[in-house]
Design a protein around this motif. Structure first.
Motif, PDB file in Angstrom:
ATOM      1  N   ILE A 128      44.184  73.785 -27.841  1.00 25.88           N
ATOM      2  CA  ILE A 128      43.400  72.583 -27.544  1.00 25.88           C
ATOM      3  C   ILE A 128      43.380  72.383 -26.026  1.00 25.88           C
ATOM      4  O   ILE A 128      44.437  72.313 -25.399  1.00 25.88           O
ATOM      5  CB  ILE A 128      44.047  71.313 -28.169  1.00 25.88           C
ATOM      6  N   ASN A 129      42.198  72.298 -25.459  1.00 28.91           N
ATOM      7  CA  ASN A 129      42.082  71.917 -24.049  1.00 28.91           C
ATOM      8  C   ASN A 129      42.020  70.396 -23.991  1.00 28.91           C
ATOM      9  O   ASN A 129      40.983  69.805 -24.289  1.00 28.91           O
ATOM     10  CB  ASN A 129      40.824  72.529 -23.426  1.00 28.91           C
ATOM     11  N   LEU A 130      43.127  69.783 -23.624  1.00 28.65           N
ATOM     12  CA  LEU A 130      43.216  68.323 -23.670  1.00 28.65           C
ATOM     13  C   LEU A 130      42.310  67.683 -22.632  1.00 28.65           C
ATOM     14  O   LEU A 130      42.285  68.096 -21.471  1.00 28.65           O
ATOM     15  CB  LEU A 130      44.661  67.875 -23.431  1.00 28.65           C
ATOM     16  N   GLU A 131      41.595  66.665 -23.066  1.00 31.50           N
ATOM     17  CA  GLU A 131      40.628  66.002 -22.192  1.00 31.50           C
ATOM     18  C   GLU A 131      41.119  64.633 -21.729  1.00 31.50           C
ATOM     19  O   GLU A 131      40.437  63.978 -20.944  1.00 31.50           O
ATOM     20  CB  GLU A 131      39.290  65.835 -22.929  1.00 31.50           C
ATOM     21  N   SER A 132      42.256  64.165 -22.248  1.00 35.29           N
ATOM     22  CA  SER A 132      42.785  62.864 -21.814  1.00 35.29           C
ATOM     23  C   SER A 132      44.241  62.742 -22.257  1.00 35.29           C
ATOM     24  O   SER A 132      44.700  63.492 -23.128  1.00 35.29           O
ATOM     25  CB  SER A 132      41.977  61.709 -22.430  1.00 35.29           C
ATOM     26  N   GLU A 133      44.921  61.751 -21.688  1.00 38.76           N
ATOM     27  CA  GLU A 133      46.290  61.460 -22.098  1.00 38.76           C
ATOM     28  C   GLU A 133      46.315  61.001 -23.550  1.00 38.76           C
ATOM     29  O   GLU A 133      47.219  61.338 -24.316  1.00 38.76           O
ATOM     30  CB  GLU A 133      46.908  60.381 -21.190  1.00 38.76           C
ATOM     31  N   GLY A 134      45.303  60.224 -23.916  1.00 37.54           N
ATOM     32  CA  GLY A 134      45.239  59.724 -25.294  1.00 37.54           C
ATOM     33  C   GLY A 134      45.111  60.872 -26.287  1.00 37.54           C
ATOM     34  O   GLY A 134      45.747  60.877 -27.350  1.00 37.54           O
ATOM     35  N   GLU A 135      44.298  61.837 -25.934  1.00 36.13           N
ATOM     36  CA  GLU A 135      44.133  62.989 -26.826  1.00 36.13           C
ATOM     37  C   GLU A 135      45.435  63.789 -26.916  1.00 36.13           C
ATOM     38  O   GLU A 135      45.781  64.304 -27.992  1.00 36.13           O
ATOM     39  CB  GLU A 135      42.999  63.882 -26.324  1.00 36.13           C
ATOM     40  N   ARG A 155      42.629  70.334 -19.616  1.00 33.79           N
ATOM     41  CA  ARG A 155      41.372  70.479 -18.895  1.00 33.79           C
ATOM     42  C   ARG A 155      41.381  69.513 -17.718  1.00 33.79           C
ATOM     43  O   ARG A 155      41.619  68.317 -17.885  1.00 33.79           O
ATOM     44  CB  ARG A 155      40.194  70.170 -19.821  1.00 33.79           C
ATOM     45  N   VAL A 156      41.115  70.071 -16.553  1.00 33.86           N
ATOM     46  CA  VAL A 156      41.203  69.287 -15.323  1.00 33.86           C
ATOM     47  C   VAL A 156      39.797  68.934 -14.859  1.00 33.86           C
ATOM     48  O   VAL A 156      38.917  69.799 -14.810  1.00 33.86           O
ATOM     49  CB  VAL A 156      41.910  70.111 -14.220  1.00 33.86           C
ATOM     50  N   ASN A 157      39.587  67.665 -14.538  1.00 31.17           N
ATOM     51  CA  ASN A 157      38.364  67.286 -13.830  1.00 31.17           C
ATOM     52  C   ASN A 157      38.639  67.542 -12.359  1.00 31.17           C
ATOM     53  O   ASN A 157      39.368  66.790 -11.727  1.00 31.17           O
ATOM     54  CB  ASN A 157      38.033  65.810 -14.085  1.00 31.17           C
ATOM     55  N   PRO A 158      38.091  68.639 -11.814  1.00 40.10           N
ATOM     56  CA  PRO A 158      38.483  69.014 -10.448  1.00 40.10           C
ATOM     57  C   PRO A 158      37.966  67.997  -9.432  1.00 40.10           C
ATOM     58  O   PRO A 158      37.016  67.266  -9.703  1.00 40.10           O
ATOM     59  CB  PRO A 158      37.816  70.378 -10.263  1.00 40.10           C
ATOM     60  N   GLY A 172      34.033  63.912  -9.084  1.00 39.91           N
ATOM     61  CA  GLY A 172      33.641  62.528  -9.303  1.00 39.91           C
ATOM     62  C   GLY A 172      34.039  62.064 -10.697  1.00 39.91           C
ATOM     63  O   GLY A 172      34.771  62.740 -11.413  1.00 39.91           O
ATOM     64  N   ALA A 173      33.535  60.875 -11.062  1.00 37.89           N
ATOM     65  CA  ALA A 173      33.882  60.297 -12.368  1.00 37.89           C
ATOM     66  C   ALA A 173      33.194  61.088 -13.459  1.00 37.89           C
ATOM     67  O   ALA A 173      31.980  61.277 -13.419  1.00 37.89           O
ATOM     68  CB  ALA A 173      33.447  58.840 -12.413  1.00 37.89           C
ATOM     69  N   LYS A 174      33.948  61.586 -14.427  1.00 35.66           N
ATOM     70  CA  LYS A 174      33.393  62.442 -15.479  1.00 35.66           C
ATOM     71  C   LYS A 174      34.082  62.146 -16.811  1.00 35.66           C
ATOM     72  O   LYS A 174      35.264  61.812 -16.832  1.00 35.66           O
ATOM     73  CB  LYS A 174      33.627  63.934 -15.141  1.00 35.66           C
ATOM     74  N   PRO A 175      33.332  62.319 -17.899  1.00 43.58           N
ATOM     75  CA  PRO A 175      33.987  62.177 -19.206  1.00 43.58           C
ATOM     76  C   PRO A 175      34.797  63.410 -19.595  1.00 43.58           C
ATOM     77  O   PRO A 175      35.444  63.421 -20.636  1.00 43.58           O
ATOM     78  CB  PRO A 175      32.810  61.968 -20.158  1.00 43.58           C
ATOM     79  N   PHE A 176      34.715  64.475 -18.781  1.00 40.89           N
ATOM     80  CA  PHE A 176      35.359  65.748 -19.137  1.00 40.89           C
ATOM     81  C   PHE A 176      36.681  65.913 -18.397  1.00 40.89           C
ATOM     82  O   PHE A 176      36.737  65.767 -17.181  1.00 40.89           O
ATOM     83  CB  PHE A 176      34.441  66.926 -18.785  1.00 40.89           C
ATOM     84  N   GLY A 177      37.723  66.256 -19.139  1.00 40.97           N
ATOM     85  CA  GLY A 177      39.001  66.578 -18.520  1.00 40.97           C
ATOM     86  C   GLY A 177      39.735  65.358 -17.993  1.00 40.97           C
ATOM     87  O   GLY A 177      39.301  64.211 -18.129  1.00 40.97           O
ATOM     88  N   VAL A 178      40.875  65.658 -17.382  1.00 40.00           N
ATOM     89  CA  VAL A 178      41.740  64.629 -16.810  1.00 40.00           C
ATOM     90  C   VAL A 178      41.649  64.787 -15.303  1.00 40.00           C
ATOM     91  O   VAL A 178      41.698  65.915 -14.794  1.00 40.00           O
ATOM     92  CB  VAL A 178      43.200  64.847 -17.270  1.00 40.00           C
ATOM     93  N   ILE A 202      39.596  74.679 -16.036  1.00 38.25           N
ATOM     94  CA  ILE A 202      38.952  73.983 -14.910  1.00 38.25           C
ATOM     95  C   ILE A 202      37.506  74.455 -14.817  1.00 38.25           C
ATOM     96  O   ILE A 202      37.235  75.573 -14.383  1.00 38.25           O
ATOM     97  CB  ILE A 202      39.714  74.251 -13.581  1.00 38.25           C
ATOM     98  N   PHE A 203      36.590  73.625 -15.267  1.00 40.61           N
ATOM     99  CA  PHE A 203      35.176  74.003 -15.359  1.00 40.61           C
ATOM    100  C   PHE A 203      34.381  73.085 -14.439  1.00 40.61           C
ATOM    101  O   PHE A 203      34.308  71.887 -14.661  1.00 40.61           O
ATOM    102  CB  PHE A 203      34.716  73.846 -16.817  1.00 40.61           C
ATOM    103  N   ALA A 204      33.794  73.654 -13.399  1.00 42.68           N
ATOM    104  CA  ALA A 204      33.205  72.816 -12.353  1.00 42.68           C
ATOM    105  C   ALA A 204      31.679  72.766 -12.383  1.00 42.68           C
ATOM    106  O   ALA A 204      31.084  72.015 -11.621  1.00 42.68           O
ATOM    107  CB  ALA A 204      33.667  73.298 -10.981  1.00 42.68           C
TER     108      ALA A 204
END
Ligand SMILES: *Cc1c(COP(=O)(O)O)cnc(C)c1O
Length: 410
Positions: A128-135, A155-158, A172-178, A202-204
């Protein structure tokens, strides 16, 4: 007249008939039984995989992002060609497993994973590529209930993006990654809770045609992965560097030259920061692998004139191939490469024509004022670059026409 994008270099004609995988377009329609029809040529996909392997360091893993084209027979073939599948839903987890991909080579990203999707993926042993702390917290809870050790990556929001991308998915602000400044803390918490930590995703960005921009982003991605890993205090088993390799869809687009990217990655992997030296690296590609391999074939129903403009009406449309209508992630509508398959290579008529789909909406426009040979009802229209984000990325239920057929060659 408006220009169209370049026809990919793989296609030729025999006696005026477009050949796909060595077969005439009309006989492929006969073989499929009817049209509209997507034809995918595995020979082209294999050639792209070879190009990748020839250009890239041997240690680099190639993953396929299956959302680009999840057609089951194609996935079954892809499973033998690439080192992993990247999926983005519980349904895609199932497709990937059905295709024969080993669970530990599947990674599951996506910002809104439901508990039942997490549960099925963790049970199967998918990363699982985690997208948040909650996940992360939900994944741990679900794994405990299942009595499994979850395989988790973050998953990192770079804090940078891939310059000039068709679709930006980082920076910037994104719904993807942490966000990068919280990613190490999340990884540490998962490791401390006993998870099997798989590393970083890390997907940019996506659809990029500039090798220099991709090279810069990969260097920044490796530096970020090293910084985060140092903060965690543990070497990551895998760093997924993202992808972003684009295709030449539109007038003026130049095909991406991946060779300089391979040269730069070669030297980057030769001189890695200490904490990354023993880890694996992957690139995940969707469209670049499969996009050029697909042709959408649709038949001309009517040719009509309105106030001096000629409209070619076909039996397909945006319900099968939304992207060619300019309504899938593009700001300005531009023409995909398009041809008359049964007059392939013939000189254009004096006047341009507008090719429209059969849907009763003005947005169903497949070719705007394009130069084509003289067209008549019954002719076959070919729209190229239909191998990615075609059949599965189009609103097939809209207006109640039947779905397109799909045929895999080779
Ligand atoms: C969509 C997606 C891809 C594939 O993008 P392409 O432009 O088709 O190569 C890869 N990785 C992630 C995380 C994606 O969301």
């Amino acid at each position: 007249m408006k220009p169209m994008g370049p026809i990919p270099p793989w296609f030729a004609a025999e006696e005026g008939m477009l050949l796909i995988g060595g077969c005439g377009a009309a006989s492929l329609v006969d073989e499929a039984g009817d049209m509209p029809l997507f034809v995918y040529d595995m020979g082209i996909v294999e050639a792209q995989v070879r190009r990748f392997r020839d250009a890239m360091p041997p240690a680099l893993h190639l993953h396929y992002a299956i959302k680009a084209n999840p057609h089951a027979p194609l996935l079954a073939r892809m499973a033998g060609l690439v080192g992993g599948f990247d999926v983005a839903s519980g349904g895609e987890v199932e497709l990937a497993l059905d295709a024969g991909m080993a669970p530990d080579r599947i990674s599951f990203a996506g910002p809104g994973k439901r508990d039942d999707e997490l549960s099925a993926a963790i049970f199967a042993g998918v990363t699982i590529n985690l997208e948040s702390e909650g996940e992360g917290a939900r994944a741990l809870r679900i794994a405990e209930k299942l009595g499994r050790t979850p395989r988790l990556a973050v998953r990192v929001n770079p804090d940078f993006d891939l310059k000039g991308s068709g679709m930006r998915m980082g920076g910037g602000a994104k719904p993807f990654g942490v966000d990068a400044d919280r990613a190490a803390a999340l990884a540490r918490a998962m490791i401390d809770a006993g998870a099997d930590w798989r590393g970083w995703h890390i997907f940019a960005g996506s659809q990029n045609l500039d090798p220099m921009a991709i090279i810069e982003t990969q260097a920044a991605t490796i530096a970020l992965a090293a910084r985060l890993s140092d903060a965690v205090g543990m070497a990551p088993p895998l760093v997924n560097l993202g992808g972003g390799f684009g295709l030449a869809y539109f007038p003026g687009d130049m095909a991406l030259d991946i060779r300089p990217i391979g040269v730069a990655l070669d030297s980057a992997l030769e001189s890695l920061p200490d904490i990354l030296k023993d880890g694996q690296f992957a690139i995940e590609l969707g469209r670049w692998l499969v996009g050029e391999a697909g042709v959408y074939l649709t038949r001309v129903i009517d040719v009509k004139v309105s106030q001096g403009e000629t409209f070619v009406v076909v039996d397909g449309g945006l319900h099968h191939q939304l992207a060619a209508s300019g309504n899938f992630g593009t700001v300005v509508r531009r023409n995909y490469p398009i041809a008359i398959a049964n007059h392939f290579g013939a000189p254009p008529a004096d006047q341009p024509v507008t090719v429209v789909g059969c849907l009763c909406t003005p947005i169903d426009r497949l070719g705007d004022k394009v130069a084509l040979p003289p067209v008549a009802p019954g002719d076959l229209v070919a729209i190229f670059l239909a191998g990615a984000y075609g059949a599965s990325a189009s609103p097939s239920a809209f207006l109640g026409h039947p779905p397109a057929r799909q045929l895999l060659l080779g």
